[in-house]
Design a protein around this motif. Structure first.
Motif, PDB file in Angstrom:
ATOM      1  N   ARG A  10       0.752  -1.262   0.007  1.00  9.81           N
ATOM      2  CA  ARG A  10       0.025  -0.010  -0.151  1.00  9.81           C
ATOM      3  C   ARG A  10       0.855   1.142  -0.044  1.00  9.81           C
ATOM      4  O   ARG A  10       0.330   2.354   0.029  1.00  9.81           O
ATOM      5  N   ARG A  11       2.314   1.141   0.028  1.00  7.74           N
ATOM      6  CA  ARG A  11       3.095   2.295  -0.058  1.00  7.74           C
ATOM      7  C   ARG A  11       3.906   2.194  -1.438  1.00  7.74           C
ATOM      8  O   ARG A  11       4.123   1.015  -1.922  1.00  7.74           O
ATOM      9  N   PRO A  12       4.357   3.376  -1.980  1.00  4.86           N
ATOM     10  CA  PRO A  12       5.315   3.209  -2.947  1.00  4.86           C
ATOM     11  C   PRO A  12       6.301   2.581  -2.698  1.00  4.86           C
ATOM     12  O   PRO A  12       6.889   2.269  -1.534  1.00  4.86           O
ATOM     13  N   ALA A  13       6.954   1.823  -3.595  1.00  2.81           N
ATOM     14  CA  ALA A  13       8.254   1.062  -3.230  1.00  2.81           C
ATOM     15  C   ALA A  13       9.328   1.142  -4.268  1.00  2.81           C
ATOM     16  O   ALA A  13       9.333   1.339  -5.511  1.00  2.81           O
ATOM     17  N   ILE A  14      10.552   1.309  -3.529  1.00  6.84           N
ATOM     18  CA  ILE A  14      12.113   1.132  -4.499  1.00  6.84           C
ATOM     19  C   ILE A  14      12.581  -0.072  -4.104  1.00  6.84           C
ATOM     20  O   ILE A  14      13.078  -0.097  -2.920  1.00  6.84           O
ATOM     21  N   VAL A  15      12.642  -0.945  -4.992  1.00  2.00           N
ATOM     22  CA  VAL A  15      13.753  -2.232  -4.593  1.00  2.00           C
ATOM     23  C   VAL A  15      14.846  -1.999  -5.391  1.00  2.00           C
ATOM     24  O   VAL A  15      14.930  -1.669  -6.660  1.00  2.00           O
ATOM     25  N   VAL A  16      15.889  -2.671  -4.886  1.00  2.00           N
ATOM     26  CA  VAL A  16      17.261  -2.528  -5.275  1.00  2.00           C
ATOM     27  C   VAL A  16      17.975  -3.914  -4.940  1.00  2.00           C
ATOM     28  O   VAL A  16      17.938  -4.185  -3.815  1.00  2.00           O
ATOM     29  N   GLY A  59      -2.743  -0.220   8.098  1.00  2.00           N
ATOM     30  CA  GLY A  59      -4.139  -0.528   8.177  1.00  2.00           C
ATOM     31  C   GLY A  59      -4.797  -0.491   6.624  1.00  2.00           C
ATOM     32  O   GLY A  59      -4.190   0.241   5.815  1.00  2.00           O
ATOM     33  N   ASP A  60      -5.843  -0.769   6.389  1.00  2.00           N
ATOM     34  CA  ASP A  60      -6.402  -0.684   5.240  1.00  2.00           C
ATOM     35  C   ASP A  60      -7.312   0.456   4.690  1.00  2.00           C
ATOM     36  O   ASP A  60      -7.526   1.165   5.678  1.00  2.00           O
ATOM     37  N   GLN A  61      -6.995   0.629   3.456  1.00  2.00           N
ATOM     38  CA  GLN A  61      -7.636   1.985   2.955  1.00  2.00           C
ATOM     39  C   GLN A  61      -8.722   1.550   2.154  1.00  2.00           C
ATOM     40  O   GLN A  61      -9.634   0.612   2.216  1.00  2.00           O
ATOM     41  N   ASP A  62      -8.551   2.027   0.804  1.00  2.00           N
ATOM     42  CA  ASP A  62      -9.467   1.319  -0.256  1.00  2.00           C
ATOM     43  C   ASP A  62      -9.061   0.094  -0.785  1.00  2.00           C
ATOM     44  O   ASP A  62      -8.031   0.099  -1.545  1.00  2.00           O
ATOM     45  N   PRO A  63      -9.663  -0.848  -0.354  1.00  2.00           N
ATOM     46  CA  PRO A  63      -9.121  -2.359  -1.069  1.00  2.00           C
ATOM     47  C   PRO A  63      -9.253  -2.451  -2.561  1.00  2.00           C
ATOM     48  O   PRO A  63      -8.730  -3.382  -3.075  1.00  2.00           O
ATOM     49  N   PHE A  64      -9.931  -1.450  -3.349  1.00  2.00           N
ATOM     50  CA  PHE A  64     -10.143  -1.707  -4.701  1.00  2.00           C
ATOM     51  C   PHE A  64      -9.136  -0.587  -5.429  1.00  2.00           C
ATOM     52  O   PHE A  64      -9.113  -0.406  -6.638  1.00  2.00           O
ATOM     53  N   ALA A  65      -8.389   0.287  -4.768  1.00  2.00           N
ATOM     54  CA  ALA A  65      -7.658   1.420  -5.267  1.00  2.00           C
ATOM     55  C   ALA A  65      -6.623   0.802  -5.934  1.00  2.00           C
ATOM     56  O   ALA A  65      -6.127  -0.244  -5.712  1.00  2.00           O
ATOM     57  N   PRO A  66      -6.151   1.381  -7.075  1.00  2.00           N
ATOM     58  CA  PRO A  66      -4.736   0.870  -7.884  1.00  2.00           C
ATOM     59  C   PRO A  66      -3.462   0.993  -6.838  1.00  2.00           C
ATOM     60  O   PRO A  66      -3.654   1.694  -5.859  1.00  2.00           O
ATOM     61  N   LEU A  67      -2.579   0.092  -6.933  1.00  2.00           N
ATOM     62  CA  LEU A  67      -1.594  -0.120  -5.878  1.00  2.00           C
ATOM     63  C   LEU A  67      -0.753   1.312  -6.517  1.00  2.00           C
ATOM     64  O   LEU A  67      -0.497   1.628  -7.646  1.00  2.00           O
ATOM     65  N   PRO A  68      -0.023   1.680  -5.507  1.00  2.00           N
ATOM     66  CA  PRO A  68       0.909   2.722  -5.669  1.00  2.00           C
ATOM     67  C   PRO A  68       2.192   2.257  -6.657  1.00  2.00           C
ATOM     68  O   PRO A  68       2.643   1.173  -6.832  1.00  2.00           O
ATOM     69  N   LYS A  69       2.960   3.483  -6.930  1.00  2.00           N
ATOM     70  CA  LYS A  69       4.067   3.191  -8.034  1.00  2.00           C
ATOM     71  C   LYS A  69       5.176   2.402  -7.443  1.00  2.00           C
ATOM     72  O   LYS A  69       5.423   2.435  -5.965  1.00  2.00           O
TER      73      LYS A  69
END
Length: 299
Positions: free
Chosen positions: A119-125, A160-170
């Motif tokens: 549910r948060r934006p992610a930067i994976v390395v 915690g859950d927000q909108d369960p149908f919202a697009p995932l963040p970048k």
């Protein structure tokens, strides 16, 4: 002590090398068994997703191989060379064949140290086989996107859950290899994940030996500074995995350089606030780690 370390540790000498170097050092078989340490388990990050791959468990194993400074032959990793010798599923499933003795690898599963929050934006390395946990994350993320698009709802985040149908963040992914040809892992899969509907995923690959200059994941992070800063500003979590050594510190320095330079340029002298606390530039790394926004799993 220095001479001993040089002889044993830095030279990569094995017990067999020592016996060759010192022919008078001989013992009974029982004494040798007592001296040789027990083979330790090899931990690997799971590279598969329960949502995408069901009951399967995928591993990403790099074949450990090097020539020691003694020049005595080529050394290969005990576990990785064994895995490489398992050339087909048939070998692993031939447990009932009396003509072909079964070959299997004892495995156990344990909880990892890295937790993902979709549910948060992610930067994976993840340079090299550090891509393993992120392959798991990206496939899980792809399956979650598909489930939401089909109206199936979403997972709960750590906050915690927000909108369960919202697009995932970048999400942004930085992976690194020596050469594109021969070293790139999961190349077609990664392209498919980026091109999937609703992926909202950017992929940046570094190949350190394909050009005149060595280019690493930390260099790609600096090149994408504006996009990295935008995600950090939006609350992104940074995840780093791969071999220990200079890489973890180099990646952290690149991320912090991006964050502090952009924060200084954009705040116009106002204090930078992270989770309600005023943060000085030199404290940024510590605060992000303490707040769970910089997570690493290196070995």
């Amino acid at each position: 002590a220095d001479e001993r370390d040089e002889f044993f540790e830095r030279s990569g000498r094995s017990i067999l090398d020592v016996l060759v170097d010192f022919p008078s050092a001989r013992g009974t078989l029982g004494e040798m068994v007592h001296l040789i340490p027990r083979l330790r388990p090899r931990p690997y990050s799971i590279a598969s997703s329960p949502l995408a791959h069901g009951q399967e468990v995928h591993l990403c194993v790099g074949l450990a191989s090097h020539t020691p400074s003694t020049g005595r032959g080529r050394r290969t990793g005990v576990c990785s060379s064994f895995v490489a010798s398992l050339s087909s599923d048939a070998e692993l499933s031939s447990l009932s064949s009396s003509d072909d003795p079964p070959r299997y690898m004892p495995m156990s599963l344990a909880g990892g140290s890295m937790r993902f929050d979709m549910r948060r934006p992610a930067i994976v390395v993840g340079p090299g086989t550090g891509i393993a946990p992120f392959r798991s994350f990206l496939w899980e993320r792809d399956a979650e996107i598909r489930r939401r698009a089909a109206g199936g709802g979403g997972v709960r985040s750590e906050a915690g859950d927000q909108d369960p149908f919202a697009p995932l963040p970048k999400a942004m992914a930085f992976f690194g290899f020596r050469h594109r040809e021969g070293d790139l892992l999961y190349g077609k899969e990664l392209e498919a994940l980026v091109d999937a509907p609703g992926s909202n995923l950017d992929l940046d690959l570094a190949f350190s030996r394909d050009g005149p200059d060595k280019v690493y994941v930390q260099d790609k992070i600096r090149e994408a500074a504006d996009a990295v800063w935008e995600l950090l500003r939006d609350g992104a979590v940074v995840y780093v995995a791969g071999a220990a050594g200079s890489m973890p510190d180099s990646v952290k320095a690149a991320v912090m350089a991006v964050a502090t330079s952009h924060a200084d340029a954009s705040r116009d002298g106002a204090p930078w606030v992270v989770h309600g606390k005023v943060v000085e530039a030199e404290e940024l790394a510590r605060v992000l780690e303490a707040s769970g926004r910089y997570r690493s799993e290196c070995w």
